[in-house]
Write a protein that holds these residues in place. Structure first.
Motif, PDB file in Angstrom:
ATOM      1  N   LEU A   9       0.714  -0.976   0.211  1.00 58.34           N
ATOM      2  CA  LEU A   9      -0.142  -0.015   0.070  1.00 58.34           C
ATOM      3  C   LEU A   9       0.909   1.256  -0.007  1.00 58.34           C
ATOM      4  N   TRP A  10       1.957   1.215   0.598  1.00 56.33           N
ATOM      5  CA  TRP A  10       2.948   2.316   0.629  1.00 56.33           C
ATOM      6  C   TRP A  10       3.528   2.615  -0.665  1.00 56.33           C
ATOM      7  N   GLU A  11       3.797   1.634  -1.429  1.00 58.11           N
ATOM      8  CA  GLU A  11       4.358   2.122  -2.809  1.00 58.11           C
ATOM      9  C   GLU A  11       3.347   2.768  -3.630  1.00 58.11           C
ATOM     10  N   LEU A  12       1.927   2.383  -3.589  1.00 50.02           N
ATOM     11  CA  LEU A  12       1.028   3.050  -4.051  1.00 50.02           C
ATOM     12  C   LEU A  12       0.912   4.430  -3.573  1.00 50.02           C
ATOM     13  N   PHE A  13       0.730   4.461  -2.246  1.00 47.42           N
ATOM     14  CA  PHE A  13       0.883   5.746  -1.708  1.00 47.42           C
ATOM     15  C   PHE A  13       1.792   6.734  -2.352  1.00 47.42           C
ATOM     16  N   ALA A  14       3.176   6.295  -2.336  1.00 46.43           N
ATOM     17  CA  ALA A  14       4.142   7.264  -2.746  1.00 46.43           C
ATOM     18  C   ALA A  14       3.975   7.721  -4.055  1.00 46.43           C
ATOM     19  N   ARG A  15       3.094   7.365  -5.079  1.00 45.61           N
ATOM     20  CA  ARG A  15       2.951   7.620  -6.333  1.00 45.61           C
ATOM     21  C   ARG A  15       2.048   8.815  -6.498  1.00 45.61           C
ATOM     22  N   VAL A  16       1.238   8.769  -5.176  1.00 40.90           N
ATOM     23  CA  VAL A  16       0.409   9.967  -5.206  1.00 40.90           C
ATOM     24  C   VAL A  16       0.741  11.240  -4.357  1.00 40.90           C
ATOM     25  N   GLU A  36       5.997   7.800   7.763  1.00 43.26           N
ATOM     26  CA  GLU A  36       5.909   7.545   9.173  1.00 43.26           C
ATOM     27  C   GLU A  36       4.491   8.106   9.579  1.00 43.26           C
ATOM     28  N   VAL A  37       3.739   8.745   8.606  1.00 48.26           N
ATOM     29  CA  VAL A  37       2.494   9.536   9.067  1.00 48.26           C
ATOM     30  C   VAL A  37       1.252   8.822   8.735  1.00 48.26           C
ATOM     31  N   PRO A  38       1.269   7.942   7.368  1.00 47.87           N
ATOM     32  CA  PRO A  38      -0.038   7.448   7.033  1.00 47.87           C
ATOM     33  C   PRO A  38      -0.772   6.401   8.020  1.00 47.87           C
ATOM     34  N   ALA A  39       0.418   5.648   8.765  1.00 48.54           N
ATOM     35  CA  ALA A  39      -0.240   4.559   9.699  1.00 48.54           C
ATOM     36  C   ALA A  39      -0.984   5.390  10.843  1.00 48.54           C
ATOM     37  N   VAL A  77      -5.388  13.425  -2.364  1.00 48.92           N
ATOM     38  CA  VAL A  77      -4.373  12.225  -2.302  1.00 48.92           C
ATOM     39  C   VAL A  77      -5.080  10.850  -1.947  1.00 48.92           C
ATOM     40  N   TRP A  78      -6.232  10.924  -1.189  1.00 43.43           N
ATOM     41  CA  TRP A  78      -6.941   9.814  -0.913  1.00 43.43           C
ATOM     42  C   TRP A  78      -7.909   9.283  -2.188  1.00 43.43           C
ATOM     43  N   ALA A  79      -8.213  10.157  -2.861  1.00 44.45           N
ATOM     44  CA  ALA A  79      -9.367   9.761  -3.890  1.00 44.45           C
ATOM     45  C   ALA A  79      -8.460   9.064  -5.062  1.00 44.45           C
ATOM     46  N   LYS A  80      -7.039   9.554  -5.304  1.00 45.56           N
ATOM     47  CA  LYS A  80      -6.019   9.211  -6.000  1.00 45.56           C
ATOM     48  C   LYS A  80      -5.647   7.767  -5.589  1.00 45.56           C
ATOM     49  N   LEU A  81      -5.469   7.457  -4.264  1.00 47.28           N
ATOM     50  CA  LEU A  81      -5.022   6.284  -4.038  1.00 47.28           C
ATOM     51  C   LEU A  81      -6.295   5.288  -4.112  1.00 47.28           C
ATOM     52  N   HIS A  82      -7.370   5.722  -3.749  1.00 42.48           N
ATOM     53  CA  HIS A  82      -8.538   4.697  -4.011  1.00 42.48           C
ATOM     54  C   HIS A  82      -8.738   4.213  -5.512  1.00 42.48           C
ATOM     55  N   ARG A  83      -8.208   5.165  -6.429  1.00 48.80           N
ATOM     56  CA  ARG A  83      -8.351   4.692  -7.884  1.00 48.80           C
ATOM     57  C   ARG A  83      -7.100   3.933  -8.172  1.00 48.80           C
ATOM     58  N   LEU A  84      -6.049   4.081  -7.731  1.00 53.67           N
ATOM     59  CA  LEU A  84      -4.911   3.114  -7.664  1.00 53.67           C
ATOM     60  C   LEU A  84      -5.047   1.717  -7.040  1.00 53.67           C
ATOM     61  N   VAL A  85      -5.665   1.670  -5.854  1.00 52.59           N
ATOM     62  CA  VAL A  85      -5.979   0.591  -5.464  1.00 52.59           C
ATOM     63  C   VAL A  85      -7.081  -0.254  -6.149  1.00 52.59           C
ATOM     64  N   LEU A  86      -8.100   0.253  -6.712  1.00 51.74           N
ATOM     65  CA  LEU A  86      -8.872  -0.449  -7.759  1.00 51.74           C
ATOM     66  C   LEU A  86      -8.314  -0.862  -8.756  1.00 51.74           C
ATOM     67  N   ASP A  87      -7.334  -0.284  -9.465  1.00 57.50           N
ATOM     68  CA  ASP A  87      -6.760  -0.673 -10.563  1.00 57.50           C
ATOM     69  C   ASP A  87      -5.831  -2.006 -10.661  1.00 57.50           C
ATOM     70  N   GLU A  88      -5.431  -2.480  -9.181  1.00 63.05           N
ATOM     71  CA  GLU A  88      -4.813  -3.596  -9.370  1.00 63.05           C
ATOM     72  C   GLU A  88      -5.846  -4.862  -9.342  1.00 63.05           C
ATOM     73  N   PRO A  89      -6.947  -5.009  -8.715  1.00 65.58           N
ATOM     74  CA  PRO A  89      -7.901  -6.044  -8.798  1.00 65.58           C
ATOM     75  C   PRO A  89      -8.576  -5.930 -10.227  1.00 65.58           C
ATOM     76  N   GLY A  90      -8.720  -4.660 -10.849  1.00 64.22           N
ATOM     77  CA  GLY A  90      -9.143  -4.440 -12.150  1.00 64.22           C
ATOM     78  C   GLY A  90      -8.167  -5.017 -13.198  1.00 64.22           C
ATOM     79  N   ALA A  91      -6.985  -5.000 -13.148  1.00 61.71           N
ATOM     80  CA  ALA A  91      -5.973  -5.553 -13.976  1.00 61.71           C
ATOM     81  C   ALA A  91      -6.174  -6.781 -14.108  1.00 61.71           C
ATOM     82  N   ARG A  92      -6.279  -7.513 -12.725  1.00 62.19           N
ATOM     83  CA  ARG A  92      -6.538  -8.943 -12.525  1.00 62.19           C
ATOM     84  C   ARG A  92      -7.661  -9.702 -13.055  1.00 62.19           C
ATOM     85  N   GLY A  93      -8.671  -8.763 -13.520  1.00 65.83           N
ATOM     86  CA  GLY A  93      -9.946  -9.014 -13.772  1.00 65.83           C
ATOM     87  C   GLY A  93     -10.866  -9.537 -12.477  1.00 65.83           C
ATOM     88  N   ASP A  94     -10.652  -9.211 -11.331  1.00 66.83           N
ATOM     89  CA  ASP A  94     -11.276  -9.381 -10.081  1.00 66.83           C
ATOM     90  C   ASP A  94     -12.385  -8.468  -9.952  1.00 66.83           C
TER      91      ASP A  94
END
Length: 258
Positions: A9-16, A36-39, A77-94
Motif C-alpha cells: 500500500l505504501w508503494e501505491l501511496f508514494a505515487r500520489v 511515518e505519518v499514514p499509519a 491524495v486519498w481519492a487518487k489512492l482509491h483509484r490506484l487500489v482499484l486498478d490492481e484487482p481491475g487489471a487482474r480481472g477481479d
C-alpha cells in the motif's frame, strides 16, 4: 506501522503523495517523513480516537498527523489512492462489473458543511454517504451529502464519478453492466438516463414488488455499509469539512475491504 500500512500500500501511496514543501529560509524542526505519518492517520480514521489521543508510539504527534491529513486531503491524495487500489484487482480481472449496486447510509454529524436534518433521526443534524459497489462489495464510487438529500438525486453524480479503472483486456472501464437499486431510486427519468448510457437497471418498483427479491444481489453493498458504520470515526461525523469526512471514508473502505 506495517500492519496498518503494508509495504504494498505504501508503494501505491508514494505515487500520489505530493512532494514536501521546502523552506527557503532554512531552519525549523525536521519534518516527519511521509512513511511515518499514514499509519497514524489510518489509526485515527479506523479507531475513532481524537487526534490528540494518538499514541506516541506512532512517532508524529496528533497535531502533526492532522496537518498532514488536511494537506493531503486538499491535494485529493486519498481519492487518487482509491483509484490506484482499484486498478490492481481491475487489471487482474477481479472486479465484477456485471451486477453493481447503489445505496446510502446516514451518519450523525455534529458540525460542518454538507449536513442537514436527518428525516430518520428526529431531524437531528447528519450527513449521508452514497456509494456504488461492484458485485463483491468493493466501492467504486463514493460521495457525501446532507442527510436530507433524497437518494435518487445522488445516482447521476455517483455514476459519473466512477473513475476509469483498468481492465484485464481492453481500455479502462467506468460503466457497470447492470445497476441494482431499491425503491428510493424508482423514477422513470433515472431509468431513461441509465438506458441512454447503456446501463441495464434493476430498480424495485414502489407498491409493485418487494425489496426482498432485489436483496439477493444487493446484500454485498449492505455488508459494505455495515462495515463502514462500524468505524468509530464515521459512526458520528466529527470532521468540519466534507472533504475530510470523505477522506476518512475512503481510508476506512481501504482498510476494511483490503
Amino acid at each position: 506501522m506495517e500492519r496498518l500500512v503494508p509495504d504494498e500500500l505504501w508503494e501505491l501511496f508514494a505515487r500520489v503523495v505530493p512532494p514536501a514543501p521546502t523552506r527557503p529560509q532554512g531552519g525549523g524542526r525536521r519534518r516527519y517523513g511521509d512513511r511515518e505519518v499514514p499509519a497514524a492517520i489510518v489509526f485515527v480514521a479506523t479507531s475513532g480516537c481524537t487526534w490528540k489521543q494518538l499514541p506516541p508510539s506512532f512517532g508524529p504527534s496528533g497535531p502533526t498527523a492532522h496537518r498532514r491529513f488536511s494537506e493531503w486531503s486538499r491535494a485529493r491524495v486519498w481519492a487518487k489512492l482509491h483509484r490506484l487500489v482499484l486498478d490492481e484487482p481491475g487489471a487482474r480481472g477481479d472486479l465484477d462489473w456485471s451486477r453493481c449496486a447503489i445505496d446510502s447510509v446516514n451518519m450523525r454529524a455534529l458540525k460542518g458543511d454538507l449536513t442537514g436534518p436527518n428525516p430518520v433521526d428526529r431531524g437531528k443534524k447528519g450527513s449521508k454517504v452514497h456509494l456504488i459497489t461492484e458485485r463483491t462489495g468493493l466501492p467504486i464510487s463514493v460521495g457525501i451529502s446532507g442527510a436530507n438529500l433524497h437518494d435518487s438525486q445522488a445516482l447521476r453524480p455517483l455514476v459519473r464519478g466512477i473513475p476509469p479503472i483498468r481492465s484485464r483486456r481492453g481500455p479502462r472501464r467506468r460503466k457497470p453492466a447492470k445497476l441494482h437499486a431499491d425503491k428510493g431510486y424508482d423514477y422513470d427519468h433515472l431509468r431513461r438516463w441509465l438506458r441512454k448510457r447503456g446501463i441495464t437497471h434493476r430498480i424495485a418498483r414502489k407498491g409493485i414488488e418487494s425489496s426482498t427479491r432485489l436483496g439477493r444481489h444487493r446484500w454485498t453493498i449492505e455488508r459494505t455499509m455495515a462495515w463502514l458504520a462500524g468505524c468509530r470515526r464515521l459512526h458520528c461525523r466529527y470532521e468540519r469539512k466534507a472533504e475530510h469526512f470523505l477522506a476518512c471514508t475512503l481510508i476506512c473502505y481501504r482498510r476494511l475491504t483490503k
